[in-house]
Design a protein around this motif. Structure first.
Motif, PDB file in Angstrom:
ATOM      1  N   LEU A 108      -2.897  -3.708  -0.989  1.00 61.62           N
ATOM      2  CA  LEU A 108      -3.929  -3.253  -1.918  1.00 61.62           C
ATOM      3  C   LEU A 108      -3.931  -4.123  -3.173  1.00 61.62           C
ATOM      4  CD1 LEU A 108      -6.044  -1.140  -2.787  1.00 61.62           C
ATOM      5  CD2 LEU A 108      -4.156   0.263  -3.655  1.00 61.62           C
ATOM      6  N   ARG A 109      -2.754  -4.464  -3.655  1.00 58.02           N
ATOM      7  CA  ARG A 109      -2.650  -5.328  -4.835  1.00 58.02           C
ATOM      8  C   ARG A 109      -3.275  -6.691  -4.549  1.00 58.02           C
ATOM      9  NH1 ARG A 109       2.348  -5.031  -5.454  1.00 58.02           N
ATOM     10  NH2 ARG A 109       2.443  -3.622  -7.264  1.00 58.02           N
ATOM     11  N   GLU A 110      -2.958  -7.280  -3.403  1.00 64.81           N
ATOM     12  CA  GLU A 110      -3.501  -8.591  -3.063  1.00 64.81           C
ATOM     13  C   GLU A 110      -5.021  -8.572  -3.035  1.00 64.81           C
ATOM     14  OE1 GLU A 110      -1.655 -11.860  -1.798  1.00 64.81           O
ATOM     15  OE2 GLU A 110      -0.787 -10.836  -3.524  1.00 64.81           O
ATOM     16  N   ARG A 111      -5.602  -7.553  -2.428  1.00 71.55           N
ATOM     17  CA  ARG A 111      -7.072  -7.475  -2.357  1.00 71.55           C
ATOM     18  C   ARG A 111      -7.665  -7.377  -3.762  1.00 71.55           C
ATOM     19  NH1 ARG A 111      -5.924  -4.151   2.161  1.00 71.55           N
ATOM     20  NH2 ARG A 111      -6.278  -2.235   0.958  1.00 71.55           N
ATOM     21  N   ALA A 112      -7.054  -6.558  -4.605  1.00 72.19           N
ATOM     22  CA  ALA A 112      -7.574  -6.381  -5.964  1.00 72.19           C
ATOM     23  C   ALA A 112      -7.449  -7.682  -6.764  1.00 72.19           C
ATOM     24  CB  ALA A 112      -6.825  -5.249  -6.658  1.00 72.19           C
ATOM     25  N   LEU A 113      -6.325  -8.366  -6.637  1.00 68.80           N
ATOM     26  CA  LEU A 113      -6.132  -9.608  -7.375  1.00 68.80           C
ATOM     27  C   LEU A 113      -7.135 -10.668  -6.959  1.00 68.80           C
ATOM     28  CD1 LEU A 113      -2.216  -9.898  -7.435  1.00 68.80           C
ATOM     29  CD2 LEU A 113      -3.710  -9.454  -9.393  1.00 68.80           C
ATOM     30  N   PHE A 114      -7.387 -10.801  -5.678  1.00 72.56           N
ATOM     31  CA  PHE A 114      -8.291 -11.858  -5.237  1.00 72.56           C
ATOM     32  C   PHE A 114      -9.756 -11.511  -5.468  1.00 72.56           C
ATOM     33  CE2 PHE A 114      -4.427 -13.509  -3.506  1.00 72.56           C
ATOM     34  CZ  PHE A 114      -4.604 -14.879  -3.636  1.00 72.56           C
ATOM     35  N   ARG A 115     -10.099 -10.229  -5.523  1.00 72.08           N
ATOM     36  CA  ARG A 115     -11.444  -9.866  -5.969  1.00 72.08           C
ATOM     37  C   ARG A 115     -11.628 -10.286  -7.426  1.00 72.08           C
ATOM     38  NH1 ARG A 115     -10.693  -4.951  -3.078  1.00 72.08           N
ATOM     39  NH2 ARG A 115     -10.075  -3.901  -5.017  1.00 72.08           N
TER      40      ARG A 115
END
Length: 436
Positions: A35-42
């Motif tokens: 979830l963190r990775e998706r948020a960071l790359f968005r």
């Protein structure tokens, strides 16, 4: 995060917060890693678009990049590296345009709150936004809470370290004593009188203060915790602080990026901040190395005002596999493990190879020089070893020592060695420090 990628300051816990909830600065620290990775790359896609639109140098570097195609770490590696060692020349080229930041900032210089000058010189911007450098998270993990008085011994002179920690402390609601460096006897008396709960600064200066207090016969029993940075915290030094009843934690931050990582438990590595993307790459390349392998720390920040993307710090570290037992789920780093280039950090200040060259240039009799960085007990020391031509004057060493301080803003000693003594390996800074 708001619409342009600015970190949203977490709401402080109220008096009814449970012990478990009080462990974490905010809910971001315990997110599922995916979830963190998706948020960071968005957020990174927005950051790239922001940089392309508002930061001239980054617009040029990223001209052919489709921001929406950078969706994960594999695609991130396609972007160019920006090296810290390039900042000095980039900034020099932009002075004529009245831009001290080399075209890397996304806001007009006139809108900034402060402009700092770090050694090099490298100019660093700050907007007057709460917790601009995001140090509140590191302070919270070190045990600081609302109302704790903090004795801040980071420098307030030109460099941003003092302001960085002060901004984070104020975000937590902590009063700050802006102590800065030096004047150790006065520092002792202020701590004894005001009774701050904690200290922030370099570990070596905390030892100097404690030693001075012992010499003066003054108790500093109010100090219970510390957050240190700028140099290595050795196990021996941490143990010594514990004998004074002080729990000491580390953080890793730079003037360009703000907080990168912080300690939550001694010996478990440093947890990466929630508002940066950290890669460990093979020095001299942009290629990631496997977890556990030592490489250069490359950081992408989500700061919209200074949108450094794939910024190579020059620091060496390695990823520790797995997550911390404290419950925080972000990537962990082993901490600072040296420099990928010859630039090194001494007593919290960077020393660059070009500074050694400037010292040599000012003294024509120096044929060759090497700056050796070592430790004397718990203190960093610098020795400039010089091969000289002819017979130098009697006060030559003291003259060169004055130049060392003028150029690097740090004290150093000078040792004259016979011609041919220094190795022919191209090295001008030799960091031989060893840590227990």
């Amino acid at each position: 995060m708001d619409a342009v990628g600015r970190p949203i300051i977490a709401k402080r816990k109220n008096s009814e917060t449970t012990v478990a909830e009080d462990t974490y600065f905010d809910e971001l620290e315990t997110r599922e890693p995916a979830l963190r990775e998706r948020a960071l790359f968005r957020a990174l896609a927005e950051q790239i678009q922001n940089a392309q639109k508002n930061a001239p140098a980054l617009a040029e570097l990223l001209a052919d990049v489709d921001a929406l195609s950078i969706v994960d770490r594999a695609s991130l590696t396609k972007l160019p590296i920006i090296r810290k060692s390039e900042l000095i020349e980039r900034q020099k080229r932009s002075f004529a345009d009245r831009d001290p930041f080399g075209g890397l900032t996304a806001v007009p210089t006139g809108q900034l709150g402060r402009i700092f000058a770090s050694p090099g010189p490298i100019y660093d911007p700050e907007m007057l936004r709460p917790d601009y450098w995001r140090l509140a998270r590191a302070l919270y993990a070190a045990g600081f809470r609302h109302g704790d008085i903090i004795h801040n011994c980071f420098s307030y002179h030109l460099t941003p370290a003092g302001a960085m920690l002060e901004s984070g402390a104020h975000a937590l609601g902590c009063p700050v004593i802006p102590a800065g460096t030096g004047n150790t006897e006065q520092q002792v008396r202020v701590i004894a009188d005001v009774k701050p709960k904690g200290y922030v600064g370099t570990p070596s200066f905390l030892k100097i203060i404690l030693d001075k207090a012992r010499e003066m016969g003054v108790e500093l029993a109010s100090l219970k915790r510390a957050l240190v940075s700028g140099e290595a915290l050795t196990p021996a030094l941490r143990a010594e602080f514990a004998t004074h009843g002080i729990d000491v934690y580390q953080c890793y931050a730079t003037a360009d990026l703000g907080l990168i990582a912080y300690e939550s438990r001694p010996g478990e590595g440093l947890i990466v901040d929630e508002w940066v993307i950290v890669e460990i790459v093979r020095p001299g390349t942009g290629d990631p190395v496997p977890d556990g392998e030592v490489g250069e720390v490359v950081v992408t920040t989500l700061n919209p005002d200074y949108p450094l993307i794939r910024f190579a710090t020059g620091d060496l570290s390695a990823v520790i596999p797995g997550t911390s037992e404290c419950g925080r789920t972000n990537m962990r780093l082993k901490g600072w493990m040296g420099r990928a280039d010859q630039t090194t950090k001494v007593r919290g200040m960077f020393v660059h190879p070009h500074q050694v060259a400037e010292i040599v240039r000012r003294h024509g009799q120096i044929a060759k020089a090497r700056l050796v960085v070592d430790r004397d007990q718990s203190n960093d020391v610098m020795i400039l070893r010089c091969e000289v031509t002819g017979e130098p004057p009697a006060d030559f060493a003291s003259m060169v020592a004055e130049t060392i301080q003028a150029v690097t803003k740090l004290r150093g000693t000078v040792e004259i060695v016979p011609p041919g003594t220094l190795p022919n390996d191209g090295k001008v800074i030799d960091d031989v420090r060893e840590y227990d």
